[in-house]
Enzyme design. Structure first.
Site, PDB file in Angstrom:
ATOM      1  N   CYS A 113       0.817  -1.231   0.000  1.00 42.90           N
ATOM      2  CA  CYS A 113       0.000   0.000   0.000  1.00 42.90           C
ATOM      3  C   CYS A 113       0.843   1.270   0.000  1.00 42.90           C
ATOM      4  O   CYS A 113       0.346   2.349  -0.303  1.00 42.90           O
ATOM      5  CB  CYS A 113      -0.940   0.023   1.203  1.00 42.90           C
ATOM      6  SG  CYS A 113      -2.033  -1.386   1.241  1.00 42.90           S
ATOM      7  N   HIS A 249      -3.595   7.242   3.411  1.00 40.46           N
ATOM      8  CA  HIS A 249      -3.951   5.950   2.822  1.00 40.46           C
ATOM      9  C   HIS A 249      -5.373   5.600   3.258  1.00 40.46           C
ATOM     10  O   HIS A 249      -5.742   5.786   4.420  1.00 40.46           O
ATOM     11  CB  HIS A 249      -2.958   4.888   3.306  1.00 40.46           C
ATOM     12  CG  HIS A 249      -3.305   3.504   2.864  1.00 40.46           C
ATOM     13  ND1 HIS A 249      -3.686   3.219   1.567  1.00 40.46           N
ATOM     14  CD2 HIS A 249      -3.322   2.326   3.532  1.00 40.46           C
ATOM     15  CE1 HIS A 249      -3.928   1.922   1.476  1.00 40.46           C
ATOM     16  NE2 HIS A 249      -3.719   1.360   2.641  1.00 40.46           N
ATOM     17  N   ASN A 279     -10.117   0.010  -0.052  1.00 41.66           N
ATOM     18  CA  ASN A 279      -8.660   0.056   0.053  1.00 41.66           C
ATOM     19  C   ASN A 279      -8.067  -0.367  -1.296  1.00 41.66           C
ATOM     20  O   ASN A 279      -8.131  -1.533  -1.663  1.00 41.66           O
ATOM     21  CB  ASN A 279      -8.209  -0.887   1.176  1.00 41.66           C
ATOM     22  CG  ASN A 279      -6.703  -0.866   1.363  1.00 41.66           C
ATOM     23  OD1 ASN A 279      -5.959  -0.315   0.542  1.00 41.66           O
ATOM     24  ND2 ASN A 279      -6.243  -1.477   2.437  1.00 41.66           N
TER      25      ASN A 279
HETATM   26  O1  UT7 Z   1      -3.894  -1.293   3.701  1.00 42.04           O
HETATM   27  C1  UT7 Z   1      -2.995  -2.045   4.432  1.00 42.04           C
HETATM   28  C2  UT7 Z   1      -3.249  -2.017   5.835  1.00 42.04           C
HETATM   29  N1  UT7 Z   1      -4.512  -2.651   6.169  1.00 42.04           N
HETATM   30  C3  UT7 Z   1      -5.207  -2.148   7.142  1.00 42.04           C
HETATM   31  O2  UT7 Z   1      -4.843  -1.128   7.663  1.00 42.04           O
HETATM   32  C4  UT7 Z   1      -6.396  -2.898   7.651  1.00 42.04           C
HETATM   33  C5  UT7 Z   1      -6.385  -2.853   9.147  1.00 42.04           C
HETATM   34  N2  UT7 Z   1      -7.475  -3.595   9.806  1.00 42.04           N
HETATM   35  C6  UT7 Z   1      -8.749  -3.193   9.743  1.00 42.04           C
HETATM   36  O3  UT7 Z   1      -9.088  -2.259   9.070  1.00 42.04           O
HETATM   37  C7  UT7 Z   1      -9.753  -3.918  10.626  1.00 42.04           C
HETATM   38  O4  UT7 Z   1      -9.060  -4.744  11.547  1.00 42.04           O
HETATM   39  C8  UT7 Z   1     -10.751  -4.782   9.817  1.00 42.04           C
HETATM   40  C9  UT7 Z   1     -11.741  -3.874   9.105  1.00 42.04           C
HETATM   41  C10 UT7 Z   1     -10.046  -5.680   8.847  1.00 42.04           C
HETATM   42  C11 UT7 Z   1     -11.570  -5.643  10.788  1.00 42.04           C
HETATM   43  O5  UT7 Z   1     -12.214  -4.825  11.768  1.00 42.04           O
HETATM   44  P1  UT7 Z   1     -12.142  -5.216  13.310  1.00 42.04           P
HETATM   45  O6  UT7 Z   1     -12.932  -4.232  14.041  1.00 42.04           O
HETATM   46  O7  UT7 Z   1     -10.687  -5.347  13.674  1.00 42.04           O
HETATM   47  O8  UT7 Z   1     -12.886  -6.588  13.348  1.00 42.04           O
HETATM   48  P2  UT7 Z   1     -12.351  -8.037  13.784  1.00 42.04           P
HETATM   49  O9  UT7 Z   1     -11.419  -8.581  12.762  1.00 42.04           O
HETATM   50  O10 UT7 Z   1     -11.884  -8.004  15.193  1.00 42.04           O
HETATM   51  O11 UT7 Z   1     -13.693  -8.831  13.742  1.00 42.04           O
HETATM   52  C12 UT7 Z   1     -14.776  -8.537  14.652  1.00 42.04           C
HETATM   53  C13 UT7 Z   1     -15.909  -9.472  14.349  1.00 42.04           C
HETATM   54  C14 UT7 Z   1     -15.489 -10.937  14.281  1.00 42.04           C
HETATM   55  O12 UT7 Z   1     -16.535 -11.710  14.838  1.00 42.04           O
HETATM   56  P3  UT7 Z   1     -16.414 -12.284  16.322  1.00 42.04           P
HETATM   57  O13 UT7 Z   1     -15.184 -13.138  16.336  1.00 42.04           O
HETATM   58  O14 UT7 Z   1     -16.301 -11.090  17.217  1.00 42.04           O
HETATM   59  O15 UT7 Z   1     -17.690 -13.056  16.492  1.00 42.04           O
HETATM   60  C15 UT7 Z   1     -15.385 -11.209  12.809  1.00 42.04           C
HETATM   61  O16 UT7 Z   1     -15.602 -12.566  12.499  1.00 42.04           O
HETATM   62  O17 UT7 Z   1     -16.458  -9.157  13.068  1.00 42.04           O
HETATM   63  C16 UT7 Z   1     -16.500 -10.342  12.265  1.00 42.04           C
HETATM   64  N3  UT7 Z   1     -16.314  -9.982  10.877  1.00 42.04           N
HETATM   65  C17 UT7 Z   1     -17.339  -9.645  10.079  1.00 42.04           C
HETATM   66  N4  UT7 Z   1     -18.650  -9.549  10.306  1.00 42.04           N
HETATM   67  C18 UT7 Z   1     -19.421  -9.152   9.263  1.00 42.04           C
HETATM   68  C19 UT7 Z   1     -15.155  -9.896  10.175  1.00 42.04           C
HETATM   69  N5  UT7 Z   1     -15.409  -9.509   8.914  1.00 42.04           N
HETATM   70  C20 UT7 Z   1     -16.760  -9.345   8.836  1.00 42.04           C
HETATM   71  C21 UT7 Z   1     -17.618  -8.947   7.788  1.00 42.04           C
HETATM   72  N6  UT7 Z   1     -18.930  -8.857   8.045  1.00 42.04           N
HETATM   73  N7  UT7 Z   1     -17.168  -8.638   6.566  1.00 42.04           N
END
Ligand code: UT7
Length: 322
Positions: A113, A249, A279
């Site tokens: 990125c 970004h 992204n």
């Molecule tokens: O560009 C390069 C750098 N990349 C980034 O900067 C990305 C950085 N990370 C992020 O932006 C975030 O961590 C994400 C958007 C990828 C994820 O958000 P989060 O708030 O960290 O969510 P999480 O991964 O902790 O997931 C929370 C919950 C989980 O369920 P449980 O385990 O709490 O029951 C996931 O399974 O949300 C669930 N989940 C979803 N639910 C609905 C994960 N993806 C989805 C989805 N729809 N698409």
């Protein structure tokens, strides 16, 4: 003193738009989850036969036009991309040939990125050293071709596109500071598991897809982007309130808000396109830059800070007078 200065910008976004509601029909997700956790509402996706260089050519034509220069005036091409058409020839040479740019250094640069920030910083150094007069610098990705469309953790995040700038030698700034960084210890948090010399047999299988430990990436991204932004301002002796625009970004609206907060910068001074583009990896910053230049928000003479963070991890910033 010799500086480099952006004299034209351009962007290309593929025709096909995929909304969060479309994704609701593909994986177990909701528009509400995607919007509140990431800020993304829609993203553009390339057609099957479309390549990174196809998008670059379109974005570059607009940037050349805006700068009022001909392809024959360009003497360097650098493309930040992590989704090149082929392993080689590099995307820079493909773009050079298709635009009719005469023989000159042309290369693509892979920093996930942060690819555009690395490319811009590199072109700036060549111009200030006196080796190059006018560089075409791009960030472009067909990142949706690297996604597992059944993995809700990743498929809702990304989009495709290309952004371009013409960077020219100038007696006036221009680019004021550039800072690049990387730390390979984080490789397992965000990577693509297939390459030309590793596990090539997995290409085309379910295993060939972006792998990300989102929560961990998020934490390092917030800290690192805040640090790199502060460092850029400090090294230029500029206080955050002197800044006209932050062009960050576009990975996640929550990361963008956290960086703005750390700089004490109101969100009105932040260019946000994550809702429309998702992204787009290396394309994210030049897409946001061109959007705000063309809609009249970013004006000549204004102080602009661009920054990015990505797989590797890699990160970087460019502070400039536009
Ligand atoms: O560009 C390069 C750098 N990349 C980034 O900067 C990305 C950085 N990370 C992020 O932006 C975030 O961590 C994400 C958007 C990828 C994820 O958000 P989060 O708030 O960290 O969510 P999480 O991964 O902790 O997931 C929370 C919950 C989980 O369920 P449980 O385990 O709490 O029951 C996931 O399974 O949300 C669930 N989940 C979803 N639910 C609905 C994960 N993806 C989805 C989805 N729809 N698409």
């Amino acid at each position: 003193m010799t500086y480099s200065r952006i004299t034209g910008t351009g962007r290309y976004l593929p025709e096909k738009v995929l909304t969060n509601f479309d994704l609701e029909k593909m994986v177990d997700t909701t528009d509400e989850w995607i919007r509140t956790r990431t800020g993304v509402e829609r993203r553009h996706c390339v057609a099957e036969d479309q390549t990174t260089s196809d998008m670059c050519v379109e974005a570059a034509r607009l940037a050349l036009d805006a700068a009022g220069v001909a392809p024959t005036d360009i003497d360097m091409v650098i493309v930040g991309t992590t989704s090149p058409d082929l392993v080689f020839p590099n995307v820079g040479t493909i773009v050079q040939h298709r635009l009719g740019i005469p023989a000159c250094p042309a290369v693509s640069l892979e920093a996930a990125c942060t690819g555009f920030i690395y490319a811009l910083s590199t072109a700036d150094k060549y111009i200030r050293a006196g080796d190059v007069k006018r560089a075409l610098v791009l960030g472009a990705e067909c990142i949706t071709k690297l996604i597992d469309w059944s993995d809700r953790n990743t498929c809702v995040l990304f989009g495709d596109g290309a952004g371009a700038v013409v960077l020219e030698r100038s007696d006036e700034p221009g680019i004021l500071t550039t800072h690049l960084g990387a730390d390979g210890q984080y490789r397992d948090l965000l990577y693509y598991p297939v390459g030309a010399s590793k596990d090539l047999a997995k290409a085309g299988t379910d295993e060939a897809a972006i792998m990300m430990t989102g929560k961990e990436v998020f934490k390092v991204a917030v800290t690192t982007l805040g640090d790199v932004a502060s460092r850029a301002l400090e090294s230029a002796g500029v206080s955050p309130d002197e800044l006209d625009w932050l062009v960050p970004h576009q990975a996640n609206i929550r990361i963008i808000q956290a960086t703005a907060k750390r700089l004490n910068l109101p969100m009105e001074k932040v260019i946000v396109t994550v809702q429309d583009h998702g992204n787009t990896s290396a394309a994210s910053v030049p897409l946001a830059l061109d959007t705000a230049v063309r809609d009249g928000r970013i004006k000549p003479g204004q102080l602009v800070l661009m920054e990015a963070f990505g797989g590797g991890f890699t990160w970087g910033s460019v502070l400039m007078r536009f």
